[in-house]
Enzyme design. Structure first.
Site, PDB file in Angstrom:
ATOM      1  N   GLU A 278       0.829  -1.212   0.000  1.00  0.00           N
ATOM      2  CA  GLU A 278       0.000   0.000   0.000  1.00  0.00           C
ATOM      3  C   GLU A 278       0.866   1.267   0.000  1.00  0.00           C
ATOM      4  O   GLU A 278       0.727   2.126   0.861  1.00  0.00           O
ATOM      5  CB  GLU A 278      -0.971  -0.024   1.185  1.00  0.00           C
ATOM      6  CG  GLU A 278      -1.898  -1.228   1.135  1.00  0.00           C
ATOM      7  CD  GLU A 278      -2.955  -1.254   2.235  1.00  0.00           C
ATOM      8  OE1 GLU A 278      -2.714  -0.706   3.326  1.00  0.00           O
ATOM      9  OE2 GLU A 278      -4.036  -1.845   1.981  1.00  0.00           O
ATOM     10  N   ASP A 357      -8.437  -9.124   4.121  1.00  0.00           N
ATOM     11  CA  ASP A 357      -8.216  -8.034   5.069  1.00  0.00           C
ATOM     12  C   ASP A 357      -9.315  -7.971   6.136  1.00  0.00           C
ATOM     13  O   ASP A 357     -10.184  -7.104   6.077  1.00  0.00           O
ATOM     14  CB  ASP A 357      -8.176  -6.708   4.285  1.00  0.00           C
ATOM     15  CG  ASP A 357      -7.627  -5.563   5.119  1.00  0.00           C
ATOM     16  OD1 ASP A 357      -7.072  -5.829   6.195  1.00  0.00           O
ATOM     17  OD2 ASP A 357      -7.760  -4.406   4.682  1.00  0.00           O
ATOM     18  N   GLU A 385     -12.562  -2.719  12.236  1.00  0.00           N
ATOM     19  CA  GLU A 385     -12.602  -1.952  10.987  1.00  0.00           C
ATOM     20  C   GLU A 385     -13.723  -2.395  10.054  1.00  0.00           C
ATOM     21  O   GLU A 385     -14.489  -1.566   9.558  1.00  0.00           O
ATOM     22  CB  GLU A 385     -11.244  -2.069  10.277  1.00  0.00           C
ATOM     23  CG  GLU A 385     -11.234  -1.396   8.915  1.00  0.00           C
ATOM     24  CD  GLU A 385      -9.879  -1.460   8.229  1.00  0.00           C
ATOM     25  OE1 GLU A 385      -8.924  -1.997   8.810  1.00  0.00           O
ATOM     26  OE2 GLU A 385      -9.779  -0.949   7.096  1.00  0.00           O
TER      27      GLU A 385
END
Ligand code: BDP
EC number: 3.2.1.131
Length: 671
Positions: A278, A357, A385
């Site tokens: 990323e 993820d 998240e």
């Protein structure tokens, strides 16, 4: 709110008087923490202020084995021969209660265990317990930034930093250390894995004197401090023209840095590294691989006993969605597996529990256990998240347990993730579990008070993966709220069902994503569908799901050992809950449950919403048993959850109704 599970509510006990004198034979900084904790706890639970002595005759004696002398017999000493230094013995013998072990850390864990027993109202004169942690590394990763923000933080701002500075008043950090030690956490990295601005300088004199203070606080609670680093630091900090891991100047630069860090923090844990992921810099820039990158840092840390925790969250985040030939799920295995055997012995690979993820449902990462010669730890995300962001209730222990119990078959039947990460399968020098923390500076630490259960449970499970989700929930409720049976039952029920409920109203059958891009809260079915992140569901008018089979798909299934490989590859044997992760199927495909995929989508989404309504009702019955502050906090969060669940239900159902044109068998309303 603030005291989380260390409430130490008053208890009735016939052994109350025993606490009047406590002998602590050890005098390390950890012993000071033990005294501090005992004073808080005993005063609150028994309204007694303990006096401390070093007398072997006290009713309660705490000391490491050698300090206890004759009090510990040969047989007991023998039991400690082959177990870790963190193991403790609590034993009631000859009218005395002993807490002992081979190190001061063992005493700390023993004392917290003892206090838990007391809080639960158990008779301590019946105690005779030798306990040892199943995992040697039990770590939390803070994703905190120097400006005070927390990446994926849902509980206010950082307790470590504010406005570009390390906080001056560190009392909250000390309390955090207490909570973590009480559930056995022994390592922490204190800054975000994305290191790119001022945080790069954490490894320099500019910040080390203050970071040392934080390390001192954690050390007194048996917790080792780590720092996340920027791989390009030599360039960013000192203007070197390269960060090439094979360059001699770069190597020397890191050695000098580590020497300086260890001058301030002699027991420095090491570095956590997110590289070539990323947009973070890494060895790829110099045509080097992850072994080259991590080994270079490992060499610098080795003389001080430090470790490199190298994250495997490496994938191409700028792929062209039109070219759907690459599969993000494959990436970690494809990058790392070929490097097995090339890493130094103080490098540890940190692997997310699933290949994508932290979705509500993913298969277990096939990389875990696949590298026999490379230390590995698993990474969980306590921060919610993708699981409701601490607005929605989602007790994650059942999810983690499922992952830990997964049989990889890597060394035949019974090769579970639990055994792999505990270092019992391959001869790993270091192993264990890490997780992204969920705390911030909200008064209750976790935004939603119920999210405290995930932090508590993470620690307890990491110490002992054999504990059940129920046991952990019960413990947490009783220590946090009350032992009132009704509360324990109702709240326990709410916690234990919450993961399934969350899954019911969000992305179906393992396909994942469908979240609002960037924030990751709330539904947006096509939000990531035509994006570069490689997170697709492939829904069209005929069907949905990602074909990851060997024959017609991305071949991801072949990263698993048999029989898992065939189980997932084969449509008939693929478990329902992961069907859309592995296969693209028509909407009318019939699941093992007997329902079609489309009807399953409709039903679970209506059901999930109703279940949240039930959660609200259940919570409302708790009103008289919970203090108003915490009652209201949870009530408010449930109101947000209900709104979220409604959004998900309506958008998912309506979307798939419109896409497929297939009506609901039960004729319910769509929009
Ligand atoms: C993802 C988060 C992102 C993190 C990344 C990571 O969305 O903020 O930086 O993981 O783990 O879940 O590095």
């Amino acid at each position: 709110m603030y005291n989380m599970w260390l409430q130490y509510n008053p208890v009735e006990s016939k052994n109350k008087d025993m606490w009047q004198e406590v002998a602590i034979l050890n005098d390390s900084c950890i012993a000071t923490s033990i005294k501090n904790e005992l004073t808080i706890a005993i005063e609150k639970m028994f309204q007694v202020k303990p006096a401390y002595s070093t007398s072997n005759d006290a009713k309660i004696v705490i000391g490491i084995i050698d300090e206890l002398g004759e009090l510990v017999d040969k047989q007991q000493k023998h039991k400690f021969a082959d177990i870790s230094d963190e193991s403790f013995l609590i034993s009631y013998q000859n009218d005395q209660l002993l807490v002992t072990g081979k190190s001061d850390k063992a005493l700390l864990y023993g004392v917290y265990h003892l206090l838990r027993e007391v809080q639960h109202g158990h008779d301590i004169t019946k105690l005779n317990l030798l306990d040892q942690p199943k995992n040697s590394l039990r770590m939390l990763n803070q994703w905190d930034n120097l400006d005070g923000s927390v990446e994926r933080g849902y509980s206010g701002n950082s307790i470590f930093y504010e406005n570009g500075k390390i906080v001056k008043d560190k009392s909250r950090i000390k309390d955090y250390a207490r909570f973590l030690a009480s559930v056995g956490i022994n390592a922490i990295s204190i800054n975000n894995v994305n290191v790119w601005k001022e945080e790069t300088y954490f490894i320099t004199k500019k910040y080390l004197p203050e970071i040392k203070e934080i390390a001192d606080i954690f050390r007194a609670y048996g917790i080792t401090l780590y720092l996340s680093i920027n791989f390009a630091s030599p360039i960013a900090i000192d203007g070197l023209d390269t960060a090439d891991p094979l360059d001699v100047n770069v190597k020397q630069w890191w050695k000098d840095r580590v020497q300086e860090i260890c001058h301030y923090i002699p027991d420095f844990g090491g570095f956590v590294v997110k590289a070539d992921s990323e947009h973070r810099p890494g060895p790829f820039t110099y045509d080097r691989d992850h072994a080259d990158g991590s080994n270079m840092l490992a060499e610098a840390l080795a003389p001080y006993g430090g470790k490199v925790i190298w994250r495997c969250f490496v994938y191409n985040c700028v792929q062209d969605w039109r070219d759907r030939s690459t599969d993000r799920a494959r990436a970690a295995y494809d990058h790392f597996k070929p490097l097995d055997g090339k890493f130094h012995e103080n490098v540890i690979l940190q692997i997310k529990n699933g290949p994508m993820d932290f979705q509500v449902r993913e298969p277990v990462s096939p990389l875990i256990g696949a590298m026999k010669k490379t230390n590995q730890i698993i990474e969980f995300q306590v921060a919610q998240e993708y699981t409701g962001q601490q607005r929605d209730l989602c007790y994650l222990i059942p999810q983690w347990k499922e992952v830990l119990q997964f049989d990889t078959y890597i060394k035949g039947k019974g090769t579970t993730i639990e055994d792999i990460v505990a270092g019992r399968i391959h001869p790993y020098k270091y192993s264990g579990i890490a997780a992204v923390s969920n705390i911030g500076n909200d008064e209750n630490w976790t935004g939603n008070t119920l999210a405290q259960a995930n932090l508590y449970g993470y620690g307890r499970l990491t110490w002992n993966p054999e504990l059940s989700s129920e046991t952990i929930a019960n413990e947490w409720i009783q220590q946090t709220f009350t032992s009132n049976e009704n509360v324990v039952n109702v709240l326990g029920d709410m916690l234990l069902n919450s993961w399934e409920i969350y899954e019911n109203y969000t992305a179906p059958l393992g396909v994942g994503w469908m979240v609002t891009p960037n924030t990751h809260y709330g539904p947006n079915i096509d939000g990531y569908e035509y994006s570069r992140w490689g997170t697709y569901h492939f829904a069209d008018r005929d069907g949905i799901g990602v074909d990851r089979t060997k024959e017609t798909g991305t071949g991801y299934t072949s990263q698993y050992e048999e029989p898992n490989q065939s189980t997932y590859n084969n449509l008939d044997s693929c478990p329902d809950e992961l069907l859309l992760f592995f296969h693209h199927v028509p909407y009318k495909y019939t699941l093992k449950s007997g329902k079609t995929v489309i009807q399953h989508i409709y039903d679970t989404h209506f059901l999930g919403y109703e279940q949240v309504e039930q959660l609200v009702q259940q919570w409302e019955t708790m009103k008289d048993n919970i203090d108003p502050l915490r009652y209201t906090n949870i009530r408010e969060r449930l109101a947000l959850q209900i709104r979220n669940a409604r959004e998900w239900r309506d958008q998912i159902n309506t979307y798939f109704y419109r896409k497929s044109g297939i009506p609901d068998e039960k004729g319910r309303t769509f929009y």
